[in-house]
Structure formats: C-alpha cells, structure tokens
Design a protein around this motif. Structure first.
Motif, PDB file in Angstrom:
ATOM      1  N   SER A 294       0.778  -1.633  -0.024  1.00 34.73           N
ATOM      2  CA  SER A 294      -0.075   0.082  -0.053  1.00 34.73           C
ATOM      3  C   SER A 294       1.073   1.143   0.590  1.00 34.73           C
ATOM      4  CB  SER A 294      -0.864   0.351   1.067  1.00 34.73           C
ATOM      5  OG  SER A 294      -1.967  -1.369   0.930  1.00 34.73           O
ATOM      6  N   TYR A 295       0.342   2.555  -0.723  1.00 31.86           N
ATOM      7  CA  TYR A 295       1.261   3.192  -0.966  1.00 31.86           C
ATOM      8  C   TYR A 295      -0.087   4.528  -0.842  1.00 31.86           C
ATOM      9  CZ  TYR A 295       4.968   0.534  -3.508  1.00 31.86           C
ATOM     10  OH  TYR A 295       5.776  -0.493  -3.094  1.00 31.86           O
ATOM     11  N   ASP A 296       0.635   6.265  -0.035  1.00 29.34           N
ATOM     12  CA  ASP A 296      -0.009   7.051   0.055  1.00 29.34           C
ATOM     13  C   ASP A 296      -0.508   7.375  -1.760  1.00 29.34           C
ATOM     14  OD1 ASP A 296       0.658   6.943   1.789  1.00 29.34           O
ATOM     15  OD2 ASP A 296       2.334   8.113   2.129  1.00 29.34           O
ATOM     16  N   LYS A 297       0.264   7.398  -2.842  1.00 29.46           N
ATOM     17  CA  LYS A 297       0.207   7.689  -3.954  1.00 29.46           C
ATOM     18  C   LYS A 297       0.284   6.775  -5.306  1.00 29.46           C
ATOM     19  CE  LYS A 297      -0.547  12.119  -7.003  1.00 29.46           C
ATOM     20  NZ  LYS A 297       0.455  13.463  -7.325  1.00 29.46           N
ATOM     21  N   VAL A 298      -0.231   6.575  -6.551  1.00 32.67           N
ATOM     22  CA  VAL A 298       0.163   5.604  -6.934  1.00 32.67           C
ATOM     23  C   VAL A 298      -0.087   5.941  -8.391  1.00 32.67           C
ATOM     24  CG1 VAL A 298       0.074   3.651  -8.665  1.00 32.67           C
ATOM     25  CG2 VAL A 298       0.103   3.333  -5.717  1.00 32.67           C
ATOM     26  N   ASP A 299       1.452   6.487  -9.870  1.00 34.71           N
ATOM     27  CA  ASP A 299       0.837   7.092 -11.131  1.00 34.71           C
ATOM     28  C   ASP A 299       0.687   5.426 -11.393  1.00 34.71           C
ATOM     29  OD1 ASP A 299       1.437   8.959 -10.062  1.00 34.71           O
ATOM     30  OD2 ASP A 299       3.901   8.902 -10.788  1.00 34.71           O
ATOM     31  N   PRO A 300      -0.252   5.918 -12.847  1.00 35.93           N
ATOM     32  CA  PRO A 300      -0.602   4.834 -13.312  1.00 35.93           C
ATOM     33  C   PRO A 300       0.120   3.593 -13.588  1.00 35.93           C
ATOM     34  CG  PRO A 300      -1.523   6.746 -14.129  1.00 35.93           C
ATOM     35  CD  PRO A 300      -0.281   7.226 -13.428  1.00 35.93           C
ATOM     36  N   PRO A 301      -0.077   2.515 -13.779  1.00 36.27           N
ATOM     37  CA  PRO A 301       0.674   1.502 -13.884  1.00 36.27           C
ATOM     38  C   PRO A 301       1.380   0.720 -15.892  1.00 36.27           C
ATOM     39  CG  PRO A 301      -1.208   0.737 -13.361  1.00 36.27           C
ATOM     40  CD  PRO A 301      -1.217   1.928 -13.212  1.00 36.27           C
ATOM     41  N   PHE A 302       1.515   0.784 -15.994  1.00 36.07           N
ATOM     42  CA  PHE A 302       2.046  -0.348 -17.096  1.00 36.07           C
ATOM     43  C   PHE A 302       2.883  -1.723 -17.724  1.00 36.07           C
ATOM     44  CE2 PHE A 302       5.272   3.383 -16.737  1.00 36.07           C
ATOM     45  CZ  PHE A 302       6.490   2.509 -17.757  1.00 36.07           C
ATOM     46  N   PHE A 303       2.880  -2.118 -18.563  1.00 39.98           N
ATOM     47  CA  PHE A 303       3.591  -3.658 -18.446  1.00 39.98           C
ATOM     48  C   PHE A 303       4.652  -3.251 -19.747  1.00 39.98           C
ATOM     49  CE2 PHE A 303      -0.429  -5.164 -16.798  1.00 39.98           C
ATOM     50  CZ  PHE A 303      -0.425  -6.410 -16.768  1.00 39.98           C
ATOM     51  N   SER A 304       5.820  -4.004 -19.677  1.00 41.58           N
ATOM     52  CA  SER A 304       7.114  -3.721 -19.920  1.00 41.58           C
ATOM     53  C   SER A 304       6.429  -4.410 -21.319  1.00 41.58           C
ATOM     54  CB  SER A 304       8.107  -4.509 -19.427  1.00 41.58           C
ATOM     55  OG  SER A 304       7.580  -6.119 -19.206  1.00 41.58           O
ATOM     56  N   PRO A 305       7.210  -4.060 -22.515  1.00 35.93           N
ATOM     57  CA  PRO A 305       6.669  -4.790 -23.876  1.00 35.93           C
ATOM     58  C   PRO A 305       6.323  -5.816 -23.979  1.00 35.93           C
ATOM     59  CG  PRO A 305       8.536  -2.751 -24.285  1.00 35.93           C
ATOM     60  CD  PRO A 305       8.541  -3.291 -22.958  1.00 35.93           C
ATOM     61  N   ASP A 306       7.427  -6.777 -22.854  1.00 34.79           N
ATOM     62  CA  ASP A 306       6.592  -8.577 -23.542  1.00 34.79           C
ATOM     63  C   ASP A 306       6.163  -8.913 -22.115  1.00 34.79           C
ATOM     64  OD1 ASP A 306       8.068  -8.039 -20.753  1.00 34.79           O
ATOM     65  OD2 ASP A 306      10.155  -9.185 -21.134  1.00 34.79           O
ATOM     66  N   GLY A 307       5.334  -8.111 -21.483  1.00 29.97           N
ATOM     67  CA  GLY A 307       4.027  -8.582 -20.152  1.00 29.97           C
ATOM     68  C   GLY A 307       4.695  -8.551 -19.046  1.00 29.97           C
ATOM     69  N   LYS A 308       6.277  -9.569 -18.565  1.00 27.36           N
ATOM     70  CA  LYS A 308       6.825  -9.338 -17.501  1.00 27.36           C
ATOM     71  C   LYS A 308       6.931  -8.821 -16.371  1.00 27.36           C
ATOM     72  CE  LYS A 308       9.112 -13.049 -20.678  1.00 27.36           C
ATOM     73  NZ  LYS A 308      10.384 -13.926 -20.620  1.00 27.36           N
ATOM     74  N   THR A 309       6.654  -7.251 -16.474  1.00 29.87           N
ATOM     75  CA  THR A 309       6.894  -6.487 -16.076  1.00 29.87           C
ATOM     76  C   THR A 309       5.715  -5.305 -16.000  1.00 29.87           C
ATOM     77  OG1 THR A 309       9.479  -7.251 -16.099  1.00 29.87           O
ATOM     78  CG2 THR A 309       8.684  -5.317 -14.215  1.00 29.87           C
ATOM     79  N   LEU A 310       5.379  -5.455 -14.461  1.00 26.68           N
ATOM     80  CA  LEU A 310       4.005  -4.318 -14.158  1.00 26.68           C
ATOM     81  C   LEU A 310       5.382  -2.837 -13.518  1.00 26.68           C
ATOM     82  CD1 LEU A 310       1.658  -3.617 -14.439  1.00 26.68           C
ATOM     83  CD2 LEU A 310       1.334  -3.865 -11.881  1.00 26.68           C
ATOM     84  N   VAL A 311       4.965  -1.675 -14.393  1.00 26.37           N
ATOM     85  CA  VAL A 311       6.431  -0.318 -13.245  1.00 26.37           C
ATOM     86  C   VAL A 311       4.801   0.199 -13.460  1.00 26.37           C
ATOM     87  CG1 VAL A 311       7.876   1.190 -14.238  1.00 26.37           C
ATOM     88  CG2 VAL A 311       7.877  -1.400 -14.994  1.00 26.37           C
ATOM     89  N   PHE A 312       5.601   1.048 -12.235  1.00 27.00           N
ATOM     90  CA  PHE A 312       4.807   2.390 -11.851  1.00 27.00           C
ATOM     91  C   PHE A 312       6.000   2.677 -10.706  1.00 27.00           C
ATOM     92  CE2 PHE A 312       3.937  -1.036  -8.302  1.00 27.00           C
ATOM     93  CZ  PHE A 312       3.025  -0.781  -7.499  1.00 27.00           C
ATOM     94  N   ALA A 313       5.048   4.009 -10.845  1.00 26.79           N
ATOM     95  CA  ALA A 313       5.547   5.065  -9.291  1.00 26.79           C
ATOM     96  C   ALA A 313       5.059   5.195  -8.265  1.00 26.79           C
ATOM     97  CB  ALA A 313       6.617   6.632 -10.306  1.00 26.79           C
ATOM     98  N   ALA A 314       5.653   5.465  -7.011  1.00 19.34           N
ATOM     99  CA  ALA A 314       4.584   5.218  -6.221  1.00 19.34           C
ATOM    100  C   ALA A 314       5.266   6.707  -4.937  1.00 19.34           C
ATOM    101  CB  ALA A 314       4.077   3.534  -5.502  1.00 19.34           C
ATOM    102  N   LYS A 315       4.200   7.055  -4.205  1.00 20.00           N
ATOM    103  CA  LYS A 315       4.796   7.842  -2.775  1.00 20.00           C
ATOM    104  C   LYS A 315       4.567   7.136  -1.602  1.00 20.00           C
ATOM    105  CE  LYS A 315       4.802  12.804  -1.319  1.00 20.00           C
ATOM    106  NZ  LYS A 315       4.006  14.271  -1.531  1.00 20.00           N
ATOM    107  N   LYS A 316       5.451   7.022  -0.483  1.00 25.08           N
ATOM    108  CA  LYS A 316       4.914   6.371   0.764  1.00 25.08           C
ATOM    109  C   LYS A 316       6.008   6.991   1.661  1.00 25.08           C
ATOM    110  CE  LYS A 316       3.655   3.267   3.795  1.00 25.08           C
ATOM    111  NZ  LYS A 316       2.585   2.298   3.755  1.00 25.08           N
TER     112      LYS A 316
END
Length: 462
Positions: A294-316
C-alpha cells in the motif's frame, strides 16, 4: 594489403554515414522550417530583420515552388494539406491570423492553430478564435462556439482524431464526418487498438452510459476508466450501480466495492488486467491475483513490452519509489516520465534527488539538471533523448550528444533508423524546426521517413 582493405572499409563507412542528396540551393538566411512536399516540392519559412524609421521589424516569408509569399508579422505551422494537395501554414498580418493554403487565404481570425490533429487524418483541421469565441474548423465544417474541449484522442494508427467539446452548454464528440450528441457531459474517450471503435462515457440527465461504436451500455450512476484489450475484443471500465462500484470487462463483472478501480491497463497478451485501487487513504496496484504494497499515492501502472513486468511510481511517507515487478528503486524526492525502450530491456525515468533532477536509464544516471521531461527512446532502443534545463536554459540531450541552449524545446521525434532527432526549438521568441544529426544541429525536419536539412546554403536529403 591489410592497410588498403581497412582504408577501403573506412571510406565505405564514411560514405554511408554522410550519404546525402542535394535537393536545392537557397539564398535566404534565417530559415526556420523546411518541408518536403510529396517528395518533390521544397517549402521553407524564413525571416528578415528590417530597419524601419523608429525600430527594427522582423518580417516573415514562406517560399515554395519558386514563389515567395509575405511579408507577414509571423508564420507557423508549415505543413501539407492532403485535400488541397498544396502547402498550408498560418500567418499573421495586421494583427490578425489567417490560414494560407496554396494561393487561398482564409477569413481573419484573432488566433489560429494547425497543431490539432485532422479528424480523419486527411482533412485540414484547425482551431480558431473569432471575436473571443473558439471554433474547430474541419474542411468546410465549423463547430462552435466551443466553451471547452477535453479528452483529445488519436487512434493508434494516427489516422483518426476525436475530441469532446462543449458547444453552447451541450457536449458533443467530434468524429470524422459526424458529431455525436448532444449530451449533458461526456468524457473518457478511448480508441480500440485497430482505430475502428471509439468508446466514451456520456451523461444524459442523471444517467451515465458507455458508448462503444454502435453499442450503448447502462444506465449507470457513473462510469469511467475505459481501457481496450490489445486485440480490441474486450472493453474494461469502472461503473457505479446503486452506490457500489464494479469493474466490468466484456461480459464479466466484479464484486461490488466502495471505490472505483482506476488506471486500468491490459498486459500485451491481454491475459492480465492491472489497475489501482484505493482503500482507507491508501492505494494498491492489482494485477490479476497479485496485489502490491500500500502507498499514499500511485501513478498509472503499465506493462513492459514483453508483459513480464508491471511498472509504476509510488509515494510513501513523502518519498517516491519506482516499482518494477519485484524490484524497487529510491527513495527519491520525486520521480516521473517512466518509459521502456522498445525491446523492453531498459527502463528509464527522471528522479529528483536533493533539489536536482537526474535521468536514470538502467544502470546509467545522467545529470544533474534543473528539470527534465518527455523521455523518448530511439526505435532501436540505443539512444534516449529528452529536453533538460541547465542553468535556466533548455538543451536537447540525445545519448552522448547535446544541442542548445534554447529558450524551449519540444516535439521530439526519432528517424526510423534512430540516427536523427527532429525537434522544435525556441530561440529569441522564434521557433525553429531542428534536427540533430551526427552531433551537429541543422534547421530541418523528418519528411516521409527522410531527413531534410539545411547545411550552409543548400538543402539536403538523407
């Protein structure tokens, strides 16, 4: 013999690197923009500083097809009109703006802008202001007066454009050849991957509906966060029904929740739907059966081109982190502009550390900068380009190359081979279309996958 072979190889490499075709010689200075029209006609804009009785006046001109047009008080948006099959641009004269298309001149406008996308990818479309009111003009159709626009949306193939507009307190969606509505409100415009279906949410009275092409779903108390699967067969969105929120994906509907699922995104294979979810003042990222911390704020997530990794920026706790699958980098004072290289091997982003900004790409860290944004990888993933602010001036950084200083820099675009960067640069209140080529900057542009640029008094094509 070995020396001769190596010398021959060096000559061939040199010829390949600097291979160019001379298109024309020009006798004008201060050229700001060059276009190659239909692979044949060279058009360019330039200015001259003229001493008048009391002051120096800058006059602008456009030259094409061996004709020169002007003087104007300003010129911008030099482009090609596919419908008229000629050069078009905006020009200012006597304090008013005009659309010039070939030898035709439009009515006078308080302002005009050709940067808006064509609704159908062909018809000349632009925004204008007339007596304080805003209009969108597409071909011979005028829409307005427009009080507000939102959710400009371009199809993935770049051929179709849609926008939500408020015309005299009624909302419409502008599409090629049609105007959908009126609605009391509309939002969340989203094209299917093949560009054939536009989806959006629309309110009539107190009821919201989901419009996807000819299909209409609802009524709902509210609906938002639209997202198509990569194959275009599934549309996912959040819908409120009787004060509870549901995640709807095609024919499936989740269990009710008190808050909507937001920032929906599918994996490239369409098998996993990720989203952010809020609860008790914090936010999680959910992907299939997996849930993040859980985080205080989360930016929109997105997948790597191969779909193996989900990436996002988050504030805690006032610190920012970049989350990539099971990995976490940080803490940072801030972070933004996350993007993958086309092959998915490198994740790049900007991070603020102790009042300075840095660009982090894999294991490499560049900076410090006053600011940096709009990260852009070359098609082969070997070069990362972005504008960076250093000591109050803007520079273009492209790998180990640096161009500038400028007052501003925007609209970065790589050539298909990744060897040239095209961009807009502002210098002393004048905008130039520039290219960064072999470590040198030239006035030029990318035209039909070719690089057109001015070197000395000659225009070349690569």
């Amino acid at each position: 013999m070995k020396k001769l072979i190596l010398s021959g190889i060096a000559i061939l490499i040199s010829m390949n690197i600097f291979s160019q075709t001379e298109l024309a010689a020009v006798d004008k200075k201060n050229i700001t923009n060059i276009k190659l029209i239909n692979g044949k006609i060279i058009a360019y804009s330039y200015f001259e500083d003229c001493q008048k009785l009391l002051s120096m006046i800058r006059e602008y001109y456009v030259s094409w097809n061996n004709e020169t047009y002007g003087p104007y008080e300003n010129v911008k948006d030099l482009a090609y009109s596919a419908t008229e099959k000629t050069v078009t641009y905006t020009a200012k004269t006597d304090g008013k703006w005009y659309i010039i298309t070939g030898n035709k001149k439009s009515e006078a406008y308080d302002s005009c802008d050709l940067s808006i996308h064509s609704l159908d990818g062909i018809t000349l479309t632009y925004t204008v202001k007339i007596n304080g009111d805003d209009f969108i003009i597409s071909g011979n159709k005028r829409f307005g007066p427009i009080y507000e626009t939102k959710d400009e949306c371009v199809s993935p193939d770049g051929k179709t454009f849609a926008v939500a507009v408020d015309i005299e307190s009624e909302w419409y969606v502008l599409l090629p050849g049609e105007k959908a509505g009126p609605y009391d409100e509309c939002d969340n415009l989203c094209f299917s991957p093949d560009g054939k279906t536009l989806a959006y949410s629309a309110r009539q009275g107190f009821d919201w509906y989901l419009i996807a092409g000819e299909k209409r779903s609802g009524p709902y108390d509210d609906c938002a966060n639209l997202c198509f699967s990569p194959d275009g067969k599934t549309l996912a969105y959040s819908a409120e029904i009787d004060f509870s929120w549901y995640l709807i994906a095609g024919e499936e509907k989740s269990e009710p929740s008190v808050a909507p699922k937001e920032h929906l995104c599918f994996s490239p294979d369409g098998k996993t739907l990720a989203y952010t979810e809020g609860h008790e003042g914090s936010r999680d990222v959910v992907a299939g059966e997996k849930r993040s911390d859980s985080y205080d704020k989360v930016d929109p997530p997105f997948f790597s081109p191969d779909g193996k990794t989900l990436v996002f920026a988050a504030k805690k706790d006032n610190d920012w982190y970049v989350i990539a699958g099971e990995e976490k980098s940080g803490p940072y004072d801030d972070c933004a502009n996350l993007c993958f290289s086309p092959d998915g091997k490198t994740l790049a982003y900007s991070a603020k550390i102790a009042d300075n900004w840095y660009v982090i790409a894999g294991e490499e860290k560049s900076g410090p900068y006053d600011d940096c944004a709009n990260l852009c990888f070359s098609p082969d993933g070997k070069t990362l380009a972005y504008p960076a602010k250093i000591d109050g001036k803007i520079y273009l950084i492209a790998g180990n190359q640096k161009a500038g200083p400028y007052d501003d820099c925007s609209h970065l675009c790589f050539s298909p081979d990744g060897k040239t960067v095209s961009y807009m640069a502002e210098i002393n209140d004048t905008w130039y279309n520039q290219v960064l080529l072999n470590g040198e900057t030239y006035t030029g542009a990318l035209c039909d996958d070719a690089v057109i640029y001015l070197d000395g008094n000659k225009i070349f094509k690569r």
